[in-house]
Design a protein around this motif. Structure first.
Motif, PDB file in Angstrom:
ATOM      1  N   PHE A 157       0.731  -1.236  -0.015  1.00 35.65           N
ATOM      2  CA  PHE A 157       0.124   0.021  -0.017  1.00 35.65           C
ATOM      3  C   PHE A 157       0.846   1.180  -0.174  1.00 35.65           C
ATOM      4  O   PHE A 157       0.255   2.314  -0.201  1.00 35.65           O
ATOM      5  CB  PHE A 157      -0.809   0.041   1.079  1.00 35.65           C
ATOM      6  N   GLY A 201       7.358   3.936   0.131  1.00 36.92           N
ATOM      7  CA  GLY A 201       8.494   2.933  -0.003  1.00 36.92           C
ATOM      8  C   GLY A 201       8.571   2.538  -1.486  1.00 36.92           C
ATOM      9  O   GLY A 201       9.875   2.156  -1.918  1.00 36.92           O
ATOM     10  N   LEU A 246      12.228   5.856   6.439  1.00 37.93           N
ATOM     11  CA  LEU A 246      10.785   5.432   6.430  1.00 37.93           C
ATOM     12  C   LEU A 246      10.499   4.204   7.312  1.00 37.93           C
ATOM     13  O   LEU A 246       9.474   3.908   7.676  1.00 37.93           O
ATOM     14  CB  LEU A 246      10.539   5.060   4.898  1.00 37.93           C
ATOM     15  N   LYS A 279       2.766  -7.103   4.833  1.00 39.13           N
ATOM     16  CA  LYS A 279       3.365  -6.533   6.197  1.00 39.13           C
ATOM     17  C   LYS A 279       3.537  -7.706   7.069  1.00 39.13           C
ATOM     18  O   LYS A 279       2.488  -8.479   7.813  1.00 39.13           O
ATOM     19  CB  LYS A 279       2.419  -5.499   6.809  1.00 39.13           C
TER      20      LYS A 279
END
Ligand code: B12
Ligand code: SF4
Lengths: 265, 632
Positions: free
Chosen positions: B276, B280, B315, B385
């Motif tokens: 998503f 990144g 990040l 994730k």
């Protein structure tokens, strides 16, 4: 629930307390008190002043503020007291701090605070100057007369708790109009609660004499301290200066007071 | 006279408005260079209020990089609150920079940094206040070139009519190259200068590209309308961060801002591959700043600023190959100085706790934040994730054991393939967290905050084809979740619930995946009074929907519609380095609930960035340690 205390040794104690007079000039008059407090803390760190800290989970440097001119109001006489963890020479301290502070927040003087004395106790009144560009001298003079003649002048101000009414008259010790190229009001105002600010006095002038400045007036605090018998504002640091008068930075800026009024930077 | 300060005009307005200090300038480490001796003059804007814009690293970096050049001048400008804007219009005061208070319209370039699309209406407001025509086509040689940068510039199509150019990616070298071209083309017409910029590469000039549409509304093709500009415009990448140690002299404001600390970027890019995450994807590859480089920046920055907190920014900061040594080295160096370190800690593992403990040694103990993002294990596979519930519970147990009492969990609602059940698992997770917390600490004094917002599909990500969940369903799921949390009385009071409702996400979705036809909607919203869309007290969903209707835009078509593989996307001619085929394959794998590893540590998974951009992953370890500083 038990109260947790941080591990490790307690912070070093305060070994020197320093009283500082500073200014809020030019554009910097638009800073709020919180802005000044933040700028001061950062300047103290940049100047590597060995501050004493409070104990606890979020230690704070020892800084006590004495009143503060409202946002938008300039000042030649603001005061703060700081606690140091190591002794420092007052001159060097004042100079280093002055260099680290933004132009406009300038250090006027630094003196040692004798044990057992309280600066806030000495500060009971302020001398203000309010420039009123674009107003006829005669109009200003008439308004001053009307103001001084009134017993009480209720005015409204928006505070955190909502609209409040306060008396703009009784705290005013003296008021006179200087009428040069631009009218300037000179006032001595006692510190009361809630404080009567230059804005409140201007509201009072509108109430009693319909005085409405066409452009925003510029207010400057010239002094704050004890009230003398003649109704003048005295120097609150006078009792702290050593008999030789050598303490701290000398009052080199004192004679700039009047000239500094509203000078653009 | 060009470049003359408007401060005297502004000064009489300042007593009449709130927080005047934000317009006064004079920040520590700011500068006002001589106007006349500068050959190229940049105004840099962050299109939000000063309190949000000032701490922005991107603007701070470019400001310093440009001002270091002889003959180049850069000043900053921020959005003006409506109270001052009204007074400026009344009194004929144009939009100004906070450094020299010079009119924005007198500069050669207005560079605008968009970290979010919600700044678009603020750009129109500022152009208008500046006296610059809002449409690029209406500007003449006397007006600045308006150049967009920042993450949102990776799809600048919705603002194509308002900007003259956009730069994708890192700005350090790009602004210097643009400056060079502008020096060489001084005196030439606006069109010629833009042409020179487009030819030089890495600058996208929307006017040089035409968009054709199919009868059903999809894009047929986007093609250059002149021969010598590239078919695709590439993103810029600053490879060696140690060579660009900016900001060297962080700006320190007098006014209060949202970010009261100094920041040092410890690396750029992220290859964890969360599907998503636009940030990144578009900032690949990973480029680390060295441990010694970081040490020097922290040291110089603290000296120059007087800040008492340093944020180690990136990040995913815990992923720096030497983060342990960095944290320990810095904590040792600043022991006893009241300097605290912080890092956005979102990685869910025990290592993170050790790190957090190291970081809070000298300062205050803040809460711990983890971002599982997806409620169920299945969903976390879809978004890549890779965190199991057990991992999370273990990590949280360690955190409570180490003395923390507050844990924050971040989630998204509306992820592809999500069902009500996936979201409801968040409640189980939170309850579990409280239960172990009470067990480990032996007190009931533990808290967990669940923070959840709507997912918005973004360009240049594997989810760029996905259907966005409509606002009603999002709100319904959030309500189910809230009810589920509240239903268990034994834990309800210990769990905080913070959420963003679905409506703003729809507007963000419209803007982020929009094409040039959305420009009319943005303009309509601004004409109807819309500004500061990132602020809930100013944002109006109804205003956006009415404007879309008036302009004949079907919002659902742009947001909740799933795209096909062969559809030309509005940003296909803008190259973030990622292969479209790879993104599509990753999208398909997401739907199959297959995870992907981080390419930093395992052999490459071929996203396309490294070969295409001629870049490579740059990670340590260097093996160097930070030595104590001999502090005087
Ligand atoms: C610190 C931070 C914040 C801080 C400070 C924000 C600020 N004013 O800077 C706070 C907490 C306030 C914040 C808030 C938000 N943030 Co934030 N934030 C960050 C963070 C961690 C660092 C930003 C940063 O400084 N980056 C480093 C600088 C150097 O990069 P940069 O700004 O992109 O600039 C470079 C280039 O883009 C380019 N460039 C930039 N501008 C220009 C202009 C021109 C003309 C040119 C040529 C080049 C150019 O040059 C620069 C140097 O190379 C990032 C994550 C990250 N590491 O980037 C998220 C991030 C930027 N934030 C994000 C979001 C979503 C938000 C919020 C919308 C969150 C919310 N829902 O409220 C708000 C929006 C606030 C606002 N109105 O701007 C997202 C952006 C989403 C995306 N694009 O996918 C990010 C990427 C986090 C993430 N992983 O999702 N944020
Ligand atoms: S860890 Fe995931 S969410 Fe965070 S920046 Fe990297 S890819 Fe994005």
């Amino acid at each position: 629930m038990s109260k947790r205390t941080p591990e490790g040794p307690p912070p070093p104690p305060t070994v020197q307390r320093v009283r500082i007079q500073y200014t809020k000039r030019g554009r910097l008059r638009f800073t709020s008190h919180r802005d000044i407090a933040r700028a001061f803390e950062r300047a103290l760190r940049r100047a590597q002043v060995p501050m004493a800290y409070s104990a606890g989970f979020s230690p704070h440097p020892k800084i006590s503020w004495v009143g503060a001119a409202p946002t938008g109001v300039a000042s030649e006489a603001e005061y703060v007291e700081i606690g140091l963890a190591e002794h420092r020479d007052l001159d060097a301290l004042a100079r280093a701090l002055d260099e680290s502070l933004p132009d406009g927040i300038d250090i006027v003087e630094a003196v040692d605070a004798p044990v057992g004395t309280s600066l806030p106790d000495r500060i009971v009144a302020s001398r203000w100057g309010i420039r009123l560009p674009g107003l006829e001298p005669s109009v200003v003079e008439a308004a001053v007369a009307a103001f001084l003649n009134a017993e009480t002048i209720p005015v409204e101000r928006l505070m955190k708790t909502g609209m409040r009414t306060l008396d703009a008259r009784s705290a005013v010790v003296s008021m006179r109009a200087e009428t040069g190229s631009c009218a300037i009001l000179h006032l001595v105002v006692r510190h009361v609660t809630p404080a009567v600010r230059p804005d409140d006095v201007l509201s009072g002038l509108r109430t009693v004499a319909d005085l409405v400045p066409p452009v925003p007036p510029e207010a400057t605090r010239y002094a704050q301290g004890p009230l003398t018998e003649t109704g003048e504002v005295g120097d609150p640091l006078a009792p702290d200066r050593s008999p030789t008068g050598a303490a701290g930075l000398t009052r080199q800026d004192a004679d700039r007071d009047e000239a500094a009024i509203g000078t653009p930077i | 006279m060009a470049g003359e300060s408007v401060f005297p005009l502004l000064e009489s307005l300042l007593p009449l408005i709130s927080k005047p200090i934000q317009y006064v300038g004079g920040e520590l480490n700011s500068q006002v260079k001589d106007w006349d001796s500068a050959k190229v003059r940049w105004a840099l804007m962050y299109p939000d209020a000063y309190e949000v814009g000032l701490p922005n690293q991107g603007v701070m970096i470019l400001y310093e990089v440009l001002n270091e050049q002889p003959g180049v001048l850069a000043e900053r400008t921020y959005s003006v609150w409506p109270d001052l804007a009204a007074k400026m219009r009344e009194n004929g005061v144009p939009a100004f920079t906070v450094d020299g208070h010079r009119p924005v319209k007198d500069f050669d370039v207005l560079g605008i940094s968009f970290s979010t699309e919600l700044g678009y209406t603020n750009m129109l407001e500022h152009l208008d206040l500046a006296g610059i025509p809002i449409h690029a086509a209406d500007r003449d040689d006397s007006h600045p070139l308006v150049i967009a940068g920042g993450h949102a510039a990776f799809n600048p199509e919705p603002i194509a009519a308002f900007i003259d150019a956009a730069v994708l990616g890192d700005g350090e070298q790009a602004v210097l190259e643009i400056t060079e071209v502008l020096k060489q083309t001084k005196g030439q017409s606006r069109a010629e200068r833009l042409h020179a910029l487009a030819k030089a590469g890495g600058v996208y000039v929307p006017a040089f590209y035409d968009v054709d549409y199919l009868p059903d509304g999809r894009i047929q093709r986007v093609a250059p309308n002149r021969s010598d500009v590239p078919f695709r415009v590439h993103k810029r990448t600053t490879m060696d961060l140690d060579a660009w140690p900016y900001p060297k002299q962080p700006l320190v404001p007098l006014a209060e801002t949202v970010h009261e600390r100094m920041s040092v970027e410890i690396f750029r890019g992220c290859t964890r591959g969360c599907r998503f995450c636009q940030a990144g994807m578009i900032t690949r590859p990973v480029r680390e700043r060295s441990i010694t480089g970081i040490g020097e920046m922290v040291e110089a920055g603290l000296k120059a600023s007087g800040y008492e907190e340093v944020g180690l920014l990136s990040l995913s900061s815990a992923d720096h190959s030497e983060i342990g040594d960095i944290a320990k080295g810095l904590a040792d160096r600043y022991e006893g100085t009241q300097t605290s370190l912080s890092l956005p800690s979102t990685r869910v593992d025990a290592f993170n706790i050790d790190l957090a403990q190291e970081l809070q040694r000298n300062g205050r103990r803040s809460g711990l934040t983890f971002a599982p993002e997806g409620g169920s294990e299945r969903l976390r596979k879809v978004i890549n994730k890779m965190v199991s519930k057990d991992d999370l519970v273990k990590t949280v147990t360690t955190a409570y054991g180490a003395g923390w009492r507050q844990v924050k969990l971040y989630f998204m609602c509306g992820l592809p393939t999500e069902t009500d059940e996936d979201v409801l698992e968040i409640a189980d997770m939170a309850r579990e967290v409280i239960r172990v917390g009470r067990q480990v600490t032996g007190t009931r004094d533990v808290r967990c905050t669940v923070s959840i917002g709507g997912f918005v599909p973004k360009p240049h990500t594997p989810f760029q084809w996905a259907s966005q969940l409509d606002a009603e369903t999002t709100d319904h799921r959030l309500k189910l979740l809230r009810d589920a949390i509240n239903s268990d009385k034994s834990t309800a009071k210990a769990i905080g619930f913070r959420y963003h409702d679905g409506k703003p996400g729809i507007v963000e979705g419209l803007l982020s995946r929009g094409d040039r036809r959305i420009g009319n909607v943005i303009e309509q919203v601004w004409r109807d009074g819309g500004i500061f869309d990132g602020w809930s007290e100013h944002f109006s969903y109804d205003r956006w929907m009415k404007a879309a209707e008036k302009q004949g835009i079907d919002v659902d078509w742009y947001t909740t519609r799933q795209r096909e593989e062969n559809e030309v996307l509005p940003w296909d001619h803008l190259d973030s380095g990622l292969d479209k085929e790879w993104l599509w394959a990753d999208w398909q794998e997401a739907l199959d609930e297959q995870e992907l590893d981080d390419c930093r540590w395992i052999p490459c998974f071929d996203c396309g960035v490294c070969p295409q951009m001629g870049t490579e992953i740059q990670v340590g370890p260097t093996g160097v340690k930070l030595l104590p500083l001999s502090i005087v």
